[in-house]
Design a protein around this motif. Structure first.
Motif, PDB file in Angstrom:
ATOM      1  N   SER A  91       0.445  -0.708   0.038  1.00 60.25           N
ATOM      2  CA  SER A  91       0.322   0.076  -0.001  1.00 60.25           C
ATOM      3  C   SER A  91       0.761   1.074   0.178  1.00 60.25           C
ATOM      4  O   SER A  91       0.690   2.513  -0.501  1.00 60.25           O
ATOM      5  CB  SER A  91      -0.684  -0.200   1.308  1.00 60.25           C
ATOM      6  N   ASN A  92       1.836   1.185   0.846  1.00 58.13           N
ATOM      7  CA  ASN A  92       3.087   2.318   0.958  1.00 58.13           C
ATOM      8  C   ASN A  92       2.972   2.750  -0.448  1.00 58.13           C
ATOM      9  O   ASN A  92       3.779   3.799  -0.725  1.00 58.13           O
ATOM     10  CB  ASN A  92       4.134   1.794   1.992  1.00 58.13           C
ATOM     11  N   ALA A  93       3.745   1.423  -1.004  1.00 57.52           N
ATOM     12  CA  ALA A  93       4.642   1.982  -2.253  1.00 57.52           C
ATOM     13  C   ALA A  93       3.624   1.932  -2.997  1.00 57.52           C
ATOM     14  O   ALA A  93       3.846   2.594  -4.135  1.00 57.52           O
ATOM     15  CB  ALA A  93       4.855   0.503  -2.808  1.00 57.52           C
ATOM     16  N   ILE A  94       2.355   2.175  -3.616  1.00 57.39           N
ATOM     17  CA  ILE A  94       1.637   1.854  -4.427  1.00 57.39           C
ATOM     18  C   ILE A  94       1.055   3.904  -3.918  1.00 57.39           C
ATOM     19  O   ILE A  94       1.437   4.138  -5.330  1.00 57.39           O
ATOM     20  CB  ILE A  94       0.230   1.147  -4.192  1.00 57.39           C
ATOM     21  N   ILE A  95       0.727   3.868  -2.637  1.00 56.85           N
ATOM     22  CA  ILE A  95       0.515   5.457  -2.413  1.00 56.85           C
ATOM     23  C   ILE A  95       2.124   6.512  -2.724  1.00 56.85           C
ATOM     24  O   ILE A  95       2.203   7.132  -3.573  1.00 56.85           O
ATOM     25  CB  ILE A  95      -0.138   5.373  -1.236  1.00 56.85           C
ATOM     26  N   ALA A  96       2.984   6.002  -2.510  1.00 54.36           N
ATOM     27  CA  ALA A  96       4.467   7.305  -3.039  1.00 54.36           C
ATOM     28  C   ALA A  96       4.250   6.652  -4.507  1.00 54.36           C
ATOM     29  O   ALA A  96       4.586   8.058  -4.989  1.00 54.36           O
ATOM     30  CB  ALA A  96       5.646   6.437  -2.335  1.00 54.36           C
ATOM     31  N   SER A  97       4.005   5.614  -5.649  1.00 54.52           N
ATOM     32  CA  SER A  97       4.497   5.511  -6.816  1.00 54.52           C
ATOM     33  C   SER A  97       3.459   6.723  -7.357  1.00 54.52           C
ATOM     34  O   SER A  97       3.627   7.738  -7.911  1.00 54.52           O
ATOM     35  CB  SER A  97       4.244   4.790  -7.023  1.00 54.52           C
ATOM     36  N   GLU A  98       2.128   7.186  -6.851  1.00 46.62           N
ATOM     37  CA  GLU A  98       1.066   8.076  -7.364  1.00 46.62           C
ATOM     38  C   GLU A  98       1.507   9.645  -6.705  1.00 46.62           C
ATOM     39  O   GLU A  98       1.138  10.061  -8.151  1.00 46.62           O
ATOM     40  CB  GLU A  98      -0.499   7.837  -6.587  1.00 46.62           C
ATOM     41  N   LYS A  99       2.211   9.130  -5.922  1.00 43.99           N
ATOM     42  CA  LYS A  99       2.502  10.747  -5.231  1.00 43.99           C
ATOM     43  C   LYS A  99       4.174  11.476  -6.555  1.00 43.99           C
ATOM     44  O   LYS A  99       3.497  12.478  -6.831  1.00 43.99           O
ATOM     45  CB  LYS A  99       3.036  10.477  -3.679  1.00 43.99           C
ATOM     46  N   ALA A 100       4.661  10.664  -6.708  1.00 41.88           N
ATOM     47  CA  ALA A 100       5.723  10.151  -7.347  1.00 41.88           C
ATOM     48  C   ALA A 100       4.955  11.397  -9.000  1.00 41.88           C
ATOM     49  O   ALA A 100       5.610  11.573  -9.702  1.00 41.88           O
ATOM     50  CB  ALA A 100       6.072   9.797  -7.589  1.00 41.88           C
ATOM     51  N   LYS A 101       4.548  10.306  -8.809  1.00 40.39           N
ATOM     52  CA  LYS A 101       3.447  11.174 -10.686  1.00 40.39           C
ATOM     53  C   LYS A 101       2.397  12.011 -10.121  1.00 40.39           C
ATOM     54  O   LYS A 101       2.081  12.372 -11.704  1.00 40.39           O
ATOM     55  CB  LYS A 101       2.468   9.745 -10.943  1.00 40.39           C
ATOM     56  N   GLY A 102       2.519  12.361  -9.510  1.00 38.44           N
ATOM     57  CA  GLY A 102       1.813  13.645  -9.636  1.00 38.44           C
ATOM     58  C   GLY A 102       0.648  14.267  -8.768  1.00 38.44           C
ATOM     59  O   GLY A 102      -0.345  14.729  -9.352  1.00 38.44           O
ATOM     60  N   ALA A 103      -0.262  13.006  -8.729  1.00 35.69           N
ATOM     61  CA  ALA A 103      -1.880  12.714  -8.657  1.00 35.69           C
ATOM     62  C   ALA A 103      -2.127  13.841  -7.631  1.00 35.69           C
ATOM     63  O   ALA A 103      -1.247  14.074  -6.626  1.00 35.69           O
ATOM     64  CB  ALA A 103      -1.400  11.456  -7.744  1.00 35.69           C
ATOM     65  N   SER A 104      -3.095  14.089  -7.976  1.00 36.37           N
ATOM     66  CA  SER A 104      -3.715  15.212  -6.914  1.00 36.37           C
ATOM     67  C   SER A 104      -4.133  14.766  -5.804  1.00 36.37           C
ATOM     68  O   SER A 104      -4.780  13.812  -4.926  1.00 36.37           O
ATOM     69  CB  SER A 104      -5.477  15.173  -7.910  1.00 36.37           C
ATOM     70  N   ALA A 105      -4.881  15.807  -5.187  1.00 38.28           N
ATOM     71  CA  ALA A 105      -4.893  15.358  -3.462  1.00 38.28           C
ATOM     72  C   ALA A 105      -6.045  14.068  -3.292  1.00 38.28           C
ATOM     73  O   ALA A 105      -6.271  13.381  -2.293  1.00 38.28           O
ATOM     74  CB  ALA A 105      -5.076  16.609  -2.789  1.00 38.28           C
ATOM     75  N   GLU A 106      -6.840  15.147  -3.977  1.00 32.72           N
ATOM     76  CA  GLU A 106      -8.564  14.322  -4.384  1.00 32.72           C
ATOM     77  C   GLU A 106      -7.851  12.458  -4.164  1.00 32.72           C
ATOM     78  O   GLU A 106      -7.834  11.132  -3.284  1.00 32.72           O
ATOM     79  CB  GLU A 106      -9.127  14.556  -5.064  1.00 32.72           C
ATOM     80  N   ALA A 107      -7.377  12.092  -5.744  1.00 30.14           N
ATOM     81  CA  ALA A 107      -6.760  11.002  -5.804  1.00 30.14           C
ATOM     82  C   ALA A 107      -5.833  10.264  -5.359  1.00 30.14           C
ATOM     83  O   ALA A 107      -6.565   9.102  -4.821  1.00 30.14           O
ATOM     84  CB  ALA A 107      -5.945  11.274  -7.736  1.00 30.14           C
ATOM     85  N   LEU A 108      -5.205  10.682  -4.032  1.00 33.50           N
ATOM     86  CA  LEU A 108      -4.259  10.270  -3.027  1.00 33.50           C
ATOM     87  C   LEU A 108      -5.137   9.889  -1.648  1.00 33.50           C
ATOM     88  O   LEU A 108      -5.340   8.563  -1.616  1.00 33.50           O
ATOM     89  CB  LEU A 108      -3.107  11.081  -3.058  1.00 33.50           C
ATOM     90  N   ALA A 109      -6.293  10.473  -1.463  1.00 31.47           N
ATOM     91  CA  ALA A 109      -7.546  10.753  -0.817  1.00 31.47           C
ATOM     92  C   ALA A 109      -7.627   9.388  -0.389  1.00 31.47           C
ATOM     93  O   ALA A 109      -8.106   8.094   0.015  1.00 31.47           O
ATOM     94  CB  ALA A 109      -8.344  11.135  -0.168  1.00 31.47           C
ATOM     95  N   LYS A 110      -9.077   8.668  -2.113  1.00 34.47           N
ATOM     96  CA  LYS A 110      -8.464   7.670  -2.490  1.00 34.47           C
ATOM     97  C   LYS A 110      -8.517   6.675  -2.358  1.00 34.47           C
ATOM     98  O   LYS A 110      -8.776   5.710  -1.954  1.00 34.47           O
ATOM     99  CB  LYS A 110      -9.967   8.000  -3.484  1.00 34.47           C
ATOM    100  N   LEU A 111      -7.508   7.010  -3.268  1.00 29.33           N
ATOM    101  CA  LEU A 111      -6.501   5.818  -3.012  1.00 29.33           C
ATOM    102  C   LEU A 111      -5.880   4.882  -2.009  1.00 29.33           C
ATOM    103  O   LEU A 111      -5.755   3.797  -0.923  1.00 29.33           O
ATOM    104  CB  LEU A 111      -4.821   5.809  -4.195  1.00 29.33           C
ATOM    105  N   THR A 112      -6.056   5.792  -1.148  1.00 29.12           N
ATOM    106  CA  THR A 112      -5.458   5.552   0.216  1.00 29.12           C
ATOM    107  C   THR A 112      -6.569   4.901   1.065  1.00 29.12           C
ATOM    108  O   THR A 112      -6.439   4.078   1.885  1.00 29.12           O
ATOM    109  CB  THR A 112      -4.965   6.843   1.569  1.00 29.12           C
ATOM    110  N   ALA A 113      -7.898   5.490   1.095  1.00 30.74           N
ATOM    111  CA  ALA A 113      -8.717   4.646   1.333  1.00 30.74           C
ATOM    112  C   ALA A 113      -9.307   3.312   1.071  1.00 30.74           C
ATOM    113  O   ALA A 113      -8.940   1.870   1.427  1.00 30.74           O
ATOM    114  CB  ALA A 113      -9.994   5.865   1.212  1.00 30.74           C
ATOM    115  N   ASP A 114      -9.283   3.196  -0.349  1.00 25.92           N
ATOM    116  CA  ASP A 114      -9.315   1.313  -0.682  1.00 25.92           C
ATOM    117  C   ASP A 114      -7.767   1.188  -0.161  1.00 25.92           C
ATOM    118  O   ASP A 114      -8.134  -0.540  -0.155  1.00 25.92           O
ATOM    119  CB  ASP A 114      -8.968   2.161  -2.685  1.00 25.92           C
TER     120      ASP A 114
END
Length: 178
Positions: free
Chosen positions: A107-130
């Motif tokens: 989970s941490n690796a997936i979230i970090a990968s999306e952050k590095a790609k510049g995902a929006s705060a909204e997308a990161l919040a949904k991903l974190t919940a998932d």
């Protein structure tokens, strides 16, 4: 036939389980995402070469050098099934021995990968919940065990299809007569 399935299934399972143990030990836990899948599926293909060898042995030794597609495919699926079971056992043993929390690391690796790609705060919040839902699901063996089996078995089915298609032709790598 059952003996061939068990023998080559155990060989494939030990190879893939051994590689799994070496990989996670070498990386002191989960390998980086960009290499993990490549290492994992390459290892599965190497281990599942036992499917081809098992079908060929069954054709050449037990069936007099001739086998149809469906019997060959059945042997391949049997070998793949045994290898899949051993893959799951190896994964569970690895997690127990290393006390690794795969779901959190993943989970941490997936979230970090999306952050590095510049995902929006909204997308990161949904991903974190998932990912939190995934962690809860993964803690349940009734979810985790079939999910782990489903990583290797489709690869085994594909190897079985190709192997059965090739080896049904008795002229393809014919048995050596001594």
């Amino acid at each position: 036939m059952l003996r061939t399935i068990l023998k080559y299934g155990v060989i494939a399972g030990l190879v893939v389980g051994g590689f799994e143990l070496v990989t996670f030990t070498a990386f002191s836990g989960m390998p980086p995402l960009k290499y993990g899948m490549l290492i994992g599926y390459t290892t599965m293909l190497i281990a599942l070469s036992a499917v081809f060898v098992g079908i060929k042995r069954h054709r050449d030794v037990d069936r007099g050098g001739v086998i149809g597609f469906w019997p060959a495919f059945g042997v391949g699926l049997g070998v793949s099934f045994i290898a899949g079971i051993l893959y799951v056992v190896a994964w569970e043993a690895l997690q127990a021995m290393t006390h690794m929390d795969f779901a959190t690391s993943y989970s941490n690796a997936i979230i970090a990968s999306e952050k590095a790609k510049g995902a929006s705060a909204e997308a990161l919040a949904k991903l974190t919940a998932d990912m939190e839902v995934f962690k809860v699901q993964y803690a349940n063996p009734m979810f985790r065990l079939p999910m782990t089996f489903a990583e290797i078995f489709p690869v085994g089915m594909l190897v079985s299809l190709v192997s059965a298609g090739l080896l049904r032709n008795s002229r393809f790598l014919p048995a050596r007569r001594g």
